[in-house]
Design an enzyme around this catalytic site. Structure first.
Site, PDB file in Angstrom:
ATOM      1  N   HIS A 199      11.535   4.490  -4.130  1.00  0.00           N
ATOM      2  CA  HIS A 199      13.211   4.276  -3.803  1.00  0.00           C
ATOM      3  C   HIS A 199      13.839   5.449  -4.331  1.00  0.00           C
ATOM      4  CE1 HIS A 199      11.907   0.086  -3.470  1.00  0.00           C
ATOM      5  NE2 HIS A 199      11.189  -0.033  -4.709  1.00  0.00           N
ATOM      6  N   GLN A 228      15.302  -0.469   1.869  1.00  0.00           N
ATOM      7  CA  GLN A 228      14.754  -0.764   0.407  1.00  0.00           C
ATOM      8  C   GLN A 228      13.861   0.387   0.076  1.00  0.00           C
ATOM      9  OE1 GLN A 228      11.106  -1.885  -0.990  1.00  0.00           O
ATOM     10  NE2 GLN A 228      11.539  -4.060  -1.097  1.00  0.00           N
ATOM     11  N   SER A 270      10.891  -5.286  -5.332  1.00  0.00           N
ATOM     12  CA  SER A 270      10.437  -4.069  -4.571  1.00  0.00           C
ATOM     13  C   SER A 270       9.240  -4.535  -3.553  1.00  0.00           C
ATOM     14  CB  SER A 270      10.003  -3.082  -5.322  1.00  0.00           C
ATOM     15  OG  SER A 270       9.562  -1.854  -4.726  1.00  0.00           O
ATOM     16  N   LEU A 271       7.987  -4.221  -3.748  1.00  0.00           N
ATOM     17  CA  LEU A 271       7.283  -4.787  -2.940  1.00  0.00           C
ATOM     18  C   LEU A 271       7.237  -6.723  -2.921  1.00  0.00           C
ATOM     19  CD1 LEU A 271       4.073  -5.054  -1.870  1.00  0.00           C
ATOM     20  CD2 LEU A 271       3.302  -4.789  -4.325  1.00  0.00           C
ATOM     21  N   GLN A 326       4.930  -3.659  -8.044  1.00  0.00           N
ATOM     22  CA  GLN A 326       3.925  -2.664  -8.498  1.00  0.00           C
ATOM     23  C   GLN A 326       3.806  -2.479  -9.890  1.00  0.00           C
ATOM     24  OE1 GLN A 326       1.992   0.216  -5.763  1.00  0.00           O
ATOM     25  NE2 GLN A 326       4.281   0.252  -5.112  1.00  0.00           N
ATOM     26  N   ARG A 379       2.844  -0.283   4.561  1.00  0.00           N
ATOM     27  CA  ARG A 379       3.595   0.385   3.589  1.00  0.00           C
ATOM     28  C   ARG A 379       2.897   1.263   2.302  1.00  0.00           C
ATOM     29  NH1 ARG A 379       6.351  -1.763  -1.335  1.00  0.00           N
ATOM     30  NH2 ARG A 379       8.675  -1.368  -1.376  1.00  0.00           N
TER      31      ARG A 379
END
Length: 309
Positions: A199, A248, A92-93, A12, A117
């Site tokens: 996170h 995660q 991440s994503l 992102q 998500r």
């Protein structure tokens, strides 16, 4: 194709209105991906990616399926040009895109997961209690030592490159940490425009729901080497990949260690697959001896193909 080529997938913050448009207009493989995605999601994804408005595209529940889809479009065009990864990771994503590239997830299942998500992350902090900030010019251990002194919830969300981490947590705690980090020698502390403390423990409300969503989806074992964000180590078994993906959401992205591990194992060429050049930029700070490319449009595609062929 190169036996030491890594596909790394953007997270992102890399999105922009109009991303993927050139590839959609010029490559049937890319068009097919976006047209399929449009049939799967419950909103006009193509219109939002190409026309915005930016504010809607930047909402995490839309950003996540948008970046995932554009990354898959880029991957499809690379495949058409006989460029395939020897291994993969995502920030991440981007980890979901990497799992698609590694044959763990079908495109459709990955898309449904990132949409869910995004919705869960959007709902996890309805009152806006959480935020994030980038901390520049301070060693990881020094940042961690400062955070340990702060009252309230604030943790390291991303270890992005040497001297660049992102912290995440409660607004007051992140602000207090920012002030103390500046006093202790951080060159810059930059507040990020995000809709939650990603996170961090503040994502806990979303975790249970994400867990049941992930557990309901069929994962296969990774077909190529894949390094997970939370362990900075290879994960192959589908059950272990699911565990790493669930963790995660409220744990740190260990990106520096991920790239260092790939390097130690002899991987030299890295393509950022998807919008933006954030990961390519981080590569320069992590290790300038590695070859970093990115593909997001015609120009970057042709430049990368020229270098790799």
């Amino acid at each position: 194709m190169s036996s030491n080529l890594i596909f790394m997938f953007s997270g992102q913050g890399s999105q922009y209105v109009g991303m993927g448009k050139e590839l959609y207009d010029n490559y049937e493989a890319a068009k097919k991906v976006l047209d399929e995605a449009d049939q799967i999601v419950d909103f006009d994804l193509k219109d939002m990616i190409f026309n915005g408005p930016e504010e809607d595209l930047n909402n995490t529940k839309n950003t996540q399926p948008a970046i995932y889809t554009v990354s898959a479009m880029v991957k499809a065009v690379l495949t058409e040009n006989d460029i395939e990864p020897a291994a993969a990771a995502g920030h991440s994503l981007g980890e979901y895109s990497a799992l698609y590239a590694a044959g763990v997830l079908s495109f459709a299942d990955g898309l449904k997961l990132v949409r869910r998500r995004g919705e869960l992350m959007d709902q996890a902090d309805p009152e806006g209690k959480g935020t994030m900030a980038a901390v520049i010019g301070m060693a990881d251990a020094e940042v961690e030592a400062v955070l340990a002194e702060i009252d309230g919830i604030v943790t390291v969300a991303n270890y992005n490159s040497p001297g660049q981490v992102v912290i995440s947590g409660e607004v007051e705690a992140v602000e207090a940490a920012g002030e103390l980090l500046s006093e202790e020698g951080a060159k810059k502390v930059i507040p990020l425009t995000v809709s939650g403390a990603f996170h961090s423990p503040l994502m806990e409300p979303a975790k249970e729901e994400l867990k049941s969503t992930i557990e309901a989806v069929e994962f296969k074992d990774a077909q190529i080497p894949f390094i997970a964000n939370v362990t900075a180590d290879y994960v192959k078994k589908s059950s272990e990949i699911k565990d790493a993906l669930i963790k995660q959401l409220n744990n740190s992205v260990r990106w520096v260690e991920t790239i260092e591990r790939f390097k130690a194992d002899g991987y030299e060429d890295y393509i950022e697959v998807g919008p933006g050049r954030v990961l390519k930029g981080l590569m320069r700070r992590i290790d300038r001896s590695l070859n970093a490319y990115n593909v997001e449009d015609e120009k970057s595609l042709n430049k990368t193909l020229k270098k790799l062929k």
